[in-house]
Design a protein around this motif. Structure first.
Motif, mmCIF file in Angstrom:
data_model
loop_
_atom_site.group_PDB
_atom_site.id
_atom_site.type_symbol
_atom_site.label_atom_id
_atom_site.label_comp_id
_atom_site.label_asym_id
_atom_site.label_seq_id
_atom_site.Cartn_x
_atom_site.Cartn_y
_atom_site.Cartn_z
ATOM 1 N N GLN A 148 0.831 -1.189 0.000
ATOM 2 C CA GLN A 148 0.000 0.000 0.000
ATOM 3 C C GLN A 148 0.873 1.249 0.000
ATOM 4 N N THR A 219 -4.766 11.685 -4.936
ATOM 5 C CA THR A 219 -4.587 10.231 -4.879
ATOM 6 C C THR A 219 -3.227 9.845 -5.457
ATOM 7 N N CYS A 220 -2.565 8.929 -4.756
ATOM 8 C CA CYS A 220 -1.341 8.322 -5.272
ATOM 9 C C CYS A 220 -1.681 6.914 -5.730
ATOM 10 N N ARG A 221 -1.402 6.627 -6.993
ATOM 11 C CA ARG A 221 -1.733 5.314 -7.570
ATOM 12 C C ARG A 221 -0.443 4.603 -7.971
ATOM 13 N N GLN A 223 0.696 0.953 -9.759
ATOM 14 C CA GLN A 223 0.141 -0.194 -10.467
ATOM 15 C C GLN A 223 1.235 -0.974 -11.177
ATOM 16 N N LEU A 230 -3.196 -3.083 -8.721
ATOM 17 C CA LEU A 230 -3.172 -1.646 -8.496
ATOM 18 C C LEU A 230 -3.444 -1.360 -7.025
ATOM 19 N N LYS A 231 -2.718 -0.363 -6.487
ATOM 20 C CA LYS A 231 -2.935 0.093 -5.120
ATOM 21 C C LYS A 231 -3.049 1.616 -5.133
ATOM 22 N N GLU A 232 -3.996 2.150 -4.353
ATOM 23 C CA GLU A 232 -4.208 3.590 -4.292
ATOM 24 C C GLU A 232 -4.332 4.043 -2.840
ATOM 25 N N GLU A 234 -5.452 7.829 -0.828
ATOM 26 C CA GLU A 234 -5.954 9.202 -0.998
ATOM 27 C C GLU A 234 -5.627 10.021 0.241
#
Length: 394
Positions: A148, A219-221, A223, A230-232, A234
């Motif tokens: 994460q 948001t940081c994404r 992937q 994919l992990k996000e 906020e």
């Protein structure tokens, strides 16, 4: 109660057995797997598919699972109706199992618990007791790792806030991007920072400077497209974190900037005008300098001419001096001769005076007065006085 005769039962039994033998003999049992790669994340439990076709019981068969990467490794062994893992590779101990209740249906799949990155590779499902040529199949296992992402506020920059996103323990290497609340990708502050540890896991870090918005949510994404994961994370940035807006200061600075620009423009105009004047004066000075150079060259020419004339005069003076010296020498010679003649005349006079009577060529005696006249006449006739030219003084 009416029953079937015993002979009829036997007939049906024989017929059923014959049909079964014919069916079994007409189809060859094969080992089949999956054409698709099995993807998993580190720490997950996965199933490596393998089965018999047609679905015949494998409870009494020998089933071998081996790993093919680097070298053959014993992953799992089933024989004589039970698991026999005495020679199992150490890293798989306690993590492998088969579905015993499904063996009667021909399902010989292997379950692998808590997979690690080192488990990735090719696995072989092999049943050597089959008489067919399709005794084995290969299953590909790909293991990835994710984590994460964590967001933190670093500070402020100009009128925005600097955010940092960091996520470690990824495999393969992931991509990281920043998004606003509407899903629009934000331009980051430079390329992402990447680091790879001794276990081949990647840590990715990236900064972004955000301005104040209606929601202040970002948001940081992270992937990984190869494993389609994919992990996000906020974050909501409070309003008081953003630098205070100073509209008056901005307006004042704008006006000051405009005044500076106008002043600079006027200064540039005056400077150019002054420069043009200086350029004209410089051209005039250059013209005057060229004129002076011409005059200097003319003076030099005249000076050379005067030098030539002076040399000529000096040469003429030297010639005159030479001639004068010659004349002086000649004059001195004449004076010497004259002096010598005078001395001789004086001696002659003394001789005559000592002999008062003398016979003339005709035999007659001459008187003293006649002799004296004759001697004076001889002196005047024989030695005329030379005309001496007055010489210039040396």
């Amino acid at each position: 109660m009416k029953t079937f005769p015993t002979s009829a039962v036997w007939c049906f039994g024989i017929l059923f057995i014959s049909v079964s033998l014919i069916t079994t003999g007409s189809s060859e049992v094969q080992v089949v797997g999956s054409a698709d790669r099995v993807d998993a994340l580190a720490g997950d439990d996965v199933i490596l598919p393998c089965s018999l076709k047609p679905n015949v019981s494998a409870k009494d068969m020998l089933v071998q699972w081996t790993g093919l990467n680097l070298k053959i490794r014993n992953v799992h062994l089933y024989r004589q109706g039970r698991d026999s893992n005495e020679e199992q590779f150490p890293s798989y101990r306690g993590r492998t199992s088969m579905f015993h209740e499904e063996l009667k249906n021909g399902n010989v799949s292997l379950k692998l618990n808590r997979v690690t990155l080192s488990d990735a590779g090719s696995y072989r499902c092999f049943i050597p007791t089959l008489t067919s040529q399709m005794k084995d199949t290969t299953v590909q296992l790909f293991v990835g790792a994710v984590s994460q992402p964590v967001i933190s506020i670093v500070g402020t920059k100009d009128w925005g806030v600097v955010l940092k996103c960091e996520s470690g323990g990824w495999f393969p290497e992931p991509e990281m991007e920043w998004l606003d609340s509407s899903g629009t990708i934000l331009p980051a502050d430079g390329p992402p920072e990447r680091h790879r540890d001794s276990e081949d896991r990647y840590t990715v870090r990236r900064h972004v400077t955000v301005d104040k918005t209606d929601t202040n949510r970002f948001t940081c994404r992270v992937q990984q497209t190869e494993i389609n994961h994919l992990k996000e994370t906020e974050i909501h940035v409070p309003d008081d974190v953003f630098p205070k807006s100073q509209v008056g200061l901005i307006v004042g600075l704008s006006i000051l900037l405009a005044v500076v620009v106008l002043t600079a423009s006027a200064g540039v105009y005056k400077w150019r005008k002054h420069t043009d004047g200086l350029q004209g004066e410089l051209n005039n000075v250059k013209i005057e300098r060229d004129k002076l150079k011409i005059e200097r060259d003319n003076v030099k020419i005249e000076r050379d001419k005067l030098k030539i004339e002076r040399d000529n005069v000096t040469r003429e003076r030297d010639n005159v001096k030479i001639e004068r010296d010659k004349l002086k020498i000649e004059r001195d010679g004449l004076h010497g001769e004259l002096k010598k003649l005078r001395e001789e005349n004086t001696k002659a006079e003394e001789t005559i005076q000592s002999n008062p009577i003398s016979t003339s060529p005709g035999g007659q005696q001459e008187t003293d007065s006649q002799k004296s006249e004759g001697i004076e006449g001889m002196k005047m006739e024989s030695f005329p006085a030379p005309e001496m030219e007055t010489l210039p003084e040396g």
